[in-house]
Design an enzyme around this catalytic site. Structure first.
Site, short mmCIF file in Angstrom:
data_model
loop_
_atom_site.label_atom_id
_atom_site.label_comp_id
_atom_site.label_asym_id
_atom_site.label_seq_id
_atom_site.Cartn_x
_atom_site.Cartn_y
_atom_site.Cartn_z
N GLU A 29 0.85 -1.18 0.00
CA GLU A 29 0.00 0.00 0.00
C GLU A 29 0.89 1.25 0.00
O GLU A 29 0.48 2.33 0.36
CB GLU A 29 -0.96 0.02 1.20
CG GLU A 29 -0.30 -0.06 2.56
CD GLU A 29 -1.32 -0.01 3.70
OE1 GLU A 29 -1.67 1.10 4.10
OE2 GLU A 29 -1.76 -1.08 4.17
N CYS B 252 -3.55 -4.25 4.73
CA CYS B 252 -2.60 -5.17 5.37
C CYS B 252 -2.85 -6.63 5.00
O CYS B 252 -2.10 -7.50 5.41
CB CYS B 252 -2.64 -5.01 6.89
SG CYS B 252 -2.22 -3.35 7.44
N HIS C 5 -1.96 -11.22 12.03
CA HIS C 5 -1.59 -9.86 11.64
C HIS C 5 -1.39 -9.04 12.92
O HIS C 5 -2.25 -9.07 13.81
CB HIS C 5 -2.68 -9.22 10.78
CG HIS C 5 -2.45 -7.77 10.54
ND1 HIS C 5 -1.29 -7.30 9.97
CD2 HIS C 5 -3.20 -6.67 10.83
CE1 HIS C 5 -1.35 -5.98 9.90
NE2 HIS C 5 -2.49 -5.56 10.42
#
Lengths: 416, 79, 420
Positions: free
Chosen positions: C82, C114, C250
């Site tokens: 990103e 993400c 994550h």
């Protein structure tokens, strides 16, 4: 050619959206005082123009929604992967697909992401999505790939302004490939780092057109050679009944075809011209009404072939996708009579012919608004009602999604 | 369910997550940030409260409740 | 279906680090509850580092272990980010060039906040599984960074950054995917997806995040629960507390993972507080080891958590790892795979922990100077010459292997240089 899924995998449905309005390219040439000698080289009649409430999200949704409307709720639930491809991202982190997912009403148990690879992106996405279908990890699953872009070219782009289009193409993939059965394992890639064209800011496209033309031709040659190393007995003429190539403008497609024919066949000039008319020209019908759709371009060409030829028996189409930067792929698939009926209900030709035709002055007025499309703005309202009268409706497209406002960078849409 | 009971459930969650507030006299207007609860604490307060109520709603629907009373109100509307 | 998964993987997380408690104190943040965020250090990107340099520096050691024929069998390169710096020209073209991959390679850049790294990994796995090109390999490079900056005359403490600044890192993870998954064998068909439209955090302009942290945390928790439920629909025998030797999540910051794990355990195991804490230390904490030292590296974070798990777990017997990836916006996935002792030995040989320790500590004045834009190039920079001496205490090079750095930007095109 590998076939793991009985009956094969490929394109179940496809639809194109070429913008809400259009302008005759000749009018644009006159308005910008461009050299009319170069008009014929573009081989274009009209190009699509967006209205200020259109953006990459609405283009994606307006291309895909008619396909979904024709599906049963059970079939829609089986869409487990949504990939949007674009060089017109609306945020660096948040994908266009997250918005499209919402307005297409897809299942929450769907993987979604956005890809970028200049005009090659949709083909990269299509191949990744085919991998999901062909891998057999989720039998019966479908994937939706949507190529969507807007153009940011104004008069400073000179001859690229009349060639650029706006819109999207949606491609539904699965194990009932009514539109096109893909030749799995038959592909050739060719990629290397080159700085031909780019979009380094949300307001400008830059490019070295000469270099881009050279790399396009270079990639066509080498990706086809790579294809030939994977598939036995390939012949550029006899293997493919038709060719669908990335179409920044038709003249380049013609040059690409001519180069390949000269290098790979003993054909003379007249034979090459005849071959072009027979195998390539059908792909240019829709692009000549839309302009360069960026990553959707080669799929618009495919639609053009099916709707123009209306094949009565199986025909193999060789496809060439090119993206600046650069990366490319030559691949193929098979269409047939079923392809024609699968496309008929969406009436792409009717949609393109039905777009509101703008005058040059109207176009210039809209362009100012349209160039703001991707510029990050925290809050703004879009005067949808002001532009709505410019929309013509056709039976196959009774409604469209429009950008209503932006609140704290969040884009908000509504059906009109 | 009575809002008073909901209030007690919410404040018991706050105390569990931020033990420093054990003897704090809670008011409806107390906002969670002002009470020293960071983002993570606030998410955990929402979590614990939903679990105590055996309420299965998306957590994101509670995002606009920034005060104890606000949380009580939105929970009350969803019971 | 044959085996598929990660044959080799490696991370590169920069050459400069910052102590985040020191940073929080320096910013005057309330640090009384800072410890429960479980953050230690973060990587700070220097002006001559960008997503390309991180990605290439992460992938290079993997490629160096391959024969020329094996390198040429890489037929797919996916760049997940990103933090790109052009809307049209994809980062994958730069990675392809500086990694010297074959021209007969499909390139693509992928964005999904993400979640991008895992989305890329799964796309590569499907490419291998589809059997369209037997023996082919795919290289997935997830690379991200955040650059904070202060406008001229601005003051950092007045900017509304709160905890975003200490938690945002920089770095990349490269994963070589093939039918010889020596490091992480993917459980084929064991995936649960969950996604919907939400505006939690985003990146409307390059290099910095905007959004609502609270909404993002709640959305993360909703997704974790629902992605796992979908996973169990496809793998009916799966049990959150019993099926996975380790969990790699994550990790926007460690505390978030701890909170999510606690919630999942309460929901799916019925264990008490003490048991949940012990379970966290045993199954989850190894995955936080590197993330706590690097900060959130967005698309690459889940893979960095997996690397932490592999390096610090006990694989005397093969272990199944449950993985959860979340990307704002939002899309998420729960999936799993198996790691063996051989995989651990291979990963440990790459010395990631030592490399993180080798990063130079930035002083607070040096860090603040970087924030004021010293030598900084931004999205849209047309021309620049990068100054390798911009932070006087840090020099690129002397890393024990050549590293790639950004040397110049000429008419938007980025030039890079290998420095030994």
């Amino acid at each position: 050619m590998a076939e793991r899924v009985p009956g094969g995998v490929g394109i179940e449905a496809i639809n194109a959206y070429g913008g809400a309005a259009s302008i005759p390219v000749l009018d644009l040439f006159r308005g910008r005082r461009l050299d009319p000698e170069r008009f014929s080289n573009l081989m274009m009649q009209e190009r699509g123009v967006a209205l200020p409430f259109e953006d990459p999200v609405t283009n994606a949704v307006n291309a895909a929604r008619p396909i979904l409307d024709a599906m049963s709720p059970e079939a829609r639930e089986r869409i487990e992967l949504l990939v949007t491809s674009s060089e017109s991202g609306v945020d660096f982190s948040k994908s266009i697909s997250s918005y499209a997912h919402e307005h297409l009403g897809l299942s929450r148990h769907c993987r979604f992401l956005e890809v970028k690879q200049a005009c090659y992106a949709a083909t990269g996405a299509l191949q990744l999505a085919l991998g999901y279908i062909a891998s057999g990890v989720s039998p019966g699953a479908k994937a939706l790939v949507i190529a969507t872009d807007v153009t940011l070219v104004d008069e400073s782009g000179l001859y690229s302004e009349p060639a650029m289009g706006t819109g999207g193409v949606a491609v539904l993939l699965g194990d009932e490939p009514r539109v096109m059965k893909m030749d799995l394992g038959a592909f050739g890639n060719y990629s290397y780092d080159v700085f031909d064209t780019a979009r380094p800011s949300p307001e400008i496209d830059i490019g070295d057109v000469d270099r881009s033309l050279f790399t396009y031709l270079d990639c066509l040659k080498h990706s086809f050679a790579a294809y030939g190393r994977r598939v036995d007995g390939v012949d550029f003429v006899s293997t493919f009944d038709y060719l669908a190539m990335h179409t920044p403008f038709a003249g380049l497609v013609k040059a690409g075809h001519r180069k390949m024919m000269r290098e790979l066949t003993p054909c003379d000039v007249d034979e090459i011209e005849a071959d072009f008319g027979r195998r390539v020209k059908p792909s240019l019908q829709y692009p000549s009404l839309v302009g360069n759709l960026c990553s959707g371009s080669v799929y618009l060409s495919l639609c053009s072939i099916i709707d123009t030829i209306k094949p009565e028996r199986s025909a193999r189409v060789g496809m060439f996708s090119y993206g600046s930067g650069c990366s490319s792929e030559f691949f193929s698939g098979v269409i047939g009579p079923e392809s024609v009926s699968a496309l008929a209900g969406l009436d792409i030709g009717g949609h393109l012919r039905g777009r509101r035709q703008l005058t040059f002055d109207q176009y210039v007025e809209l362009l100012k608004e349209n160039l703001r499309c991707l510029v990050p703005t925290k809050n703004r309202d879009v005067d949808v009602e002001r532009y709505l009268p410019l929309v013509t409706r056709t039976a196959s497209r009774p409604r469209m999604l429009a950008l209503r406002r932006v609140v704290d960078y969040h884009r908000q849409y509504e059906w009109v | 369910m009575d809002k008073k009971i909901l209030f007690d459930i919410v404040t018991s969650s706050v105390r569990e997550v931020v033990p420093e507030l054990e003897s704090h006299p809670f008011e409806s207007e107390d906002d969670l940030v002002g009470l020293g609860a960071n983002s993570l604490d606030r998410a955990e307060i929402v979590n614990l409260t939903l679990e105590k109520l055996a309420l299965n709603i998306p957590r994101v629907e509670l995002i606009d409740a920034k005060t104890i009373g606000g949380l009580v109100d939105v929970l009350h509307s969803r019971l | 279906m044959g085996p598929v998964g990660i044959e080799a993987m490696n991370a590169f997380c920069g050459i400069a680090r910052l102590d985040v408690l020191q940073l929080a104190t320096h910013r005057g943040l309330d640090t009384s509850r800072f410890a429960n965020l479980l953050m230690e250090e973060k990587t700070v990107p220097l002006p001559y580092e960008d997503p390309v340099t991180y990605g290439v520096n992460a992938a290079r050691p993997i490629l160096d272990q391959l024969t020329a024929a094996e390198r040429d069998s890489i037929e797919l390169l996916v760049a997940c980010t990103e933090s790109s710096f052009d809307f049209g020209k994809a980062m994958s073209t730069y990675l392809h060039q500086h990694l010297g991959l074959s021209r007969n390679c499909r390139l693509i850049e992928l964005k999904s906040a993400c979640y991008s790294g895992v989305a890329g990994l799964q796309m590569a796995v499907n490419f291998i599984l589809s059997g369209v090109s037997p023996g082919a390999k795919a290289l997935v490079v997830a690379s991200d960074l955040s650059r904070f900056s202060i406008a001229e005359g601005g003051d950092a403490s007045t900017e509304d950054w709160s905890f975003a600044e200490p938690s945002s890192g920089a770095g990349a993870v490269a994963m070589l995917v093939s039918d010889t998954p020596r490091v992480f064998r993917v459980d084929v068909g064991a995936n649960g997806y969950y996604g919907y439209e939400v505006m939690d955090t985003c990146r409307p302009v390059a290099d910095s995040e905007a959004g609502d942290a609270d909404l993002s945390l709640l959305s993360y928790l909703d997704c974790c629960e629902n992605a796992f439920r979908e996973y169990t629909r496809r793998v009916p025998a799966a049990n959150y507390a019993e099926s996975f030797g380790y969990l790699a999540f994550h990790t926007p910051f460690g505390g978030m993972v701890k909170g999510a794990h606690r919630t999942m355990m309460r929901k799916f195991s019925g264990k008490n507080r003490g048991d949940i804490e012990a379970d966290f230390q045993r199954r989850v904490a190894p995955g936080l080891s590197y993330c706590q030292r690097v900060g959130n590296i967005m698309g690459a974070t889940m893979a960095l958590s997996l690397l932490g798990t592999i390096d610090h777990g006990d694989f005397a017997t093969a272990q199944r790892i449950g993985c959860f990836s979340y990307g704002s916006g939002c899309s998420s996935e729960f999936f799993s795979g198996v790691v063996t002792q051989e995989g651990q030995q291979r990963q440990r040989a790459l010395g990631l922990g030592e490399a993180l320790g080798r990063r130079q500590q930035l002083s607070m004045p040096d860090y603040d100077a970087l924030l004021k834009g010293n030598g900084l190039v931004r999205f849209g920079t047309r021309n620049a010459e990068l100054d390798f001496g911009v932070v006087s205490s840090i020099r690129p090079g002397g890393w024990g292997r050549p590293l790639l750095f950004l040397s110049a930007i000429r008419d938007f095109h980025r030039d890079y240089q290998w420095i030994s």
